[in-house]
Design a protein around this motif. Structure first.
Motif, mmCIF file in Angstrom:
data_model
loop_
_atom_site.group_PDB
_atom_site.id
_atom_site.type_symbol
_atom_site.label_atom_id
_atom_site.label_comp_id
_atom_site.label_asym_id
_atom_site.label_seq_id
_atom_site.Cartn_x
_atom_site.Cartn_y
_atom_site.Cartn_z
ATOM 1 N N ALA A 114 0.710 -1.140 0.344
ATOM 2 C CA ALA A 114 0.145 0.176 -0.111
ATOM 3 C C ALA A 114 0.773 1.188 0.166
ATOM 4 C CB ALA A 114 -0.866 -0.057 1.158
ATOM 5 N N ARG A 115 2.079 1.232 0.636
ATOM 6 C CA ARG A 115 2.919 2.426 0.681
ATOM 7 C C ARG A 115 4.034 2.487 -0.180
ATOM 8 N NH1 ARG A 115 7.306 1.704 4.533
ATOM 9 N NH2 ARG A 115 7.667 -0.378 4.880
ATOM 10 N N SER A 119 2.620 2.052 -5.671
ATOM 11 C CA SER A 119 1.079 1.855 -5.137
ATOM 12 C C SER A 119 0.010 2.459 -6.061
ATOM 13 C CB SER A 119 1.088 2.107 -3.674
ATOM 14 O OG SER A 119 -0.350 1.997 -3.242
ATOM 15 N N ASN A 121 -3.138 2.360 -4.588
ATOM 16 C CA ASN A 121 -3.845 2.559 -3.376
ATOM 17 C C ASN A 121 -4.401 4.086 -3.620
ATOM 18 O OD1 ASN A 121 -4.905 3.050 -0.663
ATOM 19 N ND2 ASN A 121 -4.295 0.924 -0.317
ATOM 20 N N LYS A 124 -3.216 6.124 -0.425
ATOM 21 C CA LYS A 124 -1.744 6.199 -0.069
ATOM 22 C C LYS A 124 -1.155 6.809 1.162
ATOM 23 C CE LYS A 124 2.609 5.488 -2.425
ATOM 24 N NZ LYS A 124 3.448 5.630 -4.054
ATOM 25 N N ASP A 160 -9.353 0.713 2.542
ATOM 26 C CA ASP A 160 -7.959 0.895 1.843
ATOM 27 C C ASP A 160 -6.881 -0.104 2.333
ATOM 28 O OD1 ASP A 160 -8.804 3.215 -0.492
ATOM 29 O OD2 ASP A 160 -9.682 3.567 1.546
#
Length: 492
Positions: A114-115, A119, A121, A124, A160
């Motif tokens: 995710a980071r 990513s 996301n 983030k 998320d």
């Protein structure tokens, strides 16, 4: 002739029928928007979380029905005195829906993914404070932050931030694999998504064996579906003018709750002439919120003057920053060099608050010299054209993520808004855990957005929940965009 059946015989007949006294174990949930896919870690659409959050996917923590932080895959945690180290103790015996064992390695994979720099996301920023994730042992995860973050446990409860398996993560958009009490069964595009009970769930088993999320985009289809019993519940009912009729029908329970949905006339601040403060101020003065609320599909909503929920303790009422004043709006446009008016586009996604409210807003702006071309777009097109490509002048949308005022500090966000003073406040807020100080900073942030007229702040979206009166466990409010079915059951 009256026939009397002995009690024992009657019981035998009931057992033979198999269903005479069986409690119902299936439910059909009506949803307005179809999710673009089913991976909450790879998309901004609230429609994704509505289907999968807590039902199919789980995080270290979860957000409860009143907005509280609850344990989920982490049964407990410890926080170091300096606020930089979180040690999570994970539940044992957890399995993914494909039978794979869940462990601390999955948490490390999910948070690192995710980071990561590449990513996808949509949130983030939730993971920006994480410096390191260590799978200390199979049931222990240690997360080290680069700075204290007062909202860290809350952040880990967002959709998320759910935990996924490295082996199946790539396929979660179409065939999601989580650890939740339901598992994915099928998806008929344009029609419905079906989840079924997970017989191997690690926690408390859900009462429902089957849950169908049926896509019902408007009131014209929703009302007959509800009245006929084809759909048992609309957590966010597009009731329109039929709300009073439904409220008078004792077959249904109607609950008007609150959401985190700040409904906005979003403006592209990076595009001429909307990069001019006077033009945005003119738009703000041209908006009659009461009239917009009355024409938004439900006629319900709480006026807002900045990006914050009135239900939050840190809310500041800023609706009078730019009061409704068409003449003032005209003067501001003239002062900015647009005495002859402005032409622009208004892209409207499917929800009634946008399609119906957009007509009202277009009429109001026309009265001050801003002529809008209304362009209806489907949700997938809105996400690509407006949210991703920033190809728009104005649009209407509800931002349903909780406490998401920080989105205005993101350099690549679709508002195209830049303000270093605002960014500094958000940075300080991120590292502040003291509740009183956080509320003070939230107030400062709200005032900057209101004064800059970044968008047209309209109203807080109401949650109009309508469901069969025999259905129990539905959420009254929406602190996050979720239709959590984990406690839902039919009354015996």
């Amino acid at each position: 002739m009256k026939i009397i059946v002995p009690v024992l015989a009657a019981a035998a007949i009931a057992l033979a029928s198999g269903t005479a006294f069986a409690q119902r174990a299936d439910v059909v949930i009506g949803v307005v928007l179809e999710p673009p896919h089913l991976d909450p870690t790879a998309g901004a659409a609230a429609a994704i979380d509505e289907v999968v959050y807590a039902n199919l996917f789980e995080g270290l923590t979860r957000i409860g029905p009143t907005g509280e932080v609850l344990p989920a895959l982490a049964e407990s945690w410890e926080v170091s005195e300096d606020g930089l180290t979180y040690t999570f103790k994970l539940h044992e015996g957890v399995k993914f829906h494909d039978g794979a064992e869940f462990s601390s390695a999955d948490v490390k994979f999910s948070l690192d993914r995710a980071r990561a720099e590449d990513s996808t996301n949509a949130q983030k920023g939730l993971f920006a404070a994480i410096e390191n994730v260590e799978a200390t042992d199979p049931t222990t995860v240690t997360v080290t932050l680069s700075r204290p973050q007062g909202s860290f446990l809350y952040n880990m409860g967002w959709g998320d931030a759910v935990i996924v398996s490295e082996a199946t993560a790539a396929g979660n958009m179409e065939t999601p694999v989580g650890t939740g009490p339901f598992k994915f069964d099928s998806w008929a595009r344009g029609s419905s998504v079906v989840l079924v009970r997970n017989p191997d769930y690690w926690g408390e088993a859900v009462a429902l064996e089957r849950a169908e999320f049926r896509i019902v985009p408007d009131a014209a289809a929703a009302i007959p579906a509800l009245l006929s019993g084809d759909v048992h519940a609309f957590p966010n009912m597009p009731a329109g003018d039929a709300l009073a009729q439904i409220q008078s029908d004792d077959r249904f329970e109607v609950v008007i709750g609150s959401t985190e949905g700040e409904t906005l006339l979003s403006i592209n601040n990076g595009k001429e002439p909307f990069d001019r403060l006077e033009v945005r101020q003119a738009i703000a003065h041209a908006l009659n919120r009461e009239e917009i609320i009355a024409g938004n599909g439900s006629g319900l909503g709480t006026p807002i003057g900045s990006h914050f929920s009135p239900a939050n303790a840190a809310y500041v009422d800023l609706t009078d920053t730019y009061p409704y004043d068409p003449e003032k709006a005209k003067q501001l446009l003239a002062d900015a060099g647009f005495a002859d008016g402005i032409s622009a586009t208004l892209k409207l996604p499917p929800p009634p608050y946008a399609r119906e409210g957009g007509q009202v807003i277009a009429s109001q702006l026309r009265q001050v010299g801003i002529e809008l071309e209304i362009i209806p777009v489907e949700w997938a097109d809105w996400l690509s054209q407006v949210f991703t490509e920033k190809d728009y002048d104005m649009t209407i949308v509800s931002h349903t993520e909780p406490n998401d005022i920080d989105i205005y500090s993101r350099p690549d966000y679709y508002f195209n808004y830049q303000n270093e003073s605002f960014n500094a406040i958000i940075a300080e807020l991120d590292s502040t855990s003291d509740e009183e100080k956080r509320n003070e900073l939230y107030g400062e942030a709200q005032r900057i957005l209101a004064e800059d007229a970044v968008v047209g702040f309209l109203f807080q979206l109401p949650k109009i929940g309508v469901w069969d009166a025999k259905l129990e466990g539905m959420w009254e409010n929406s602190p996050i965009p979720a239709i959590d079915l984990t406690q839902v059951k039919w009354a015996e």
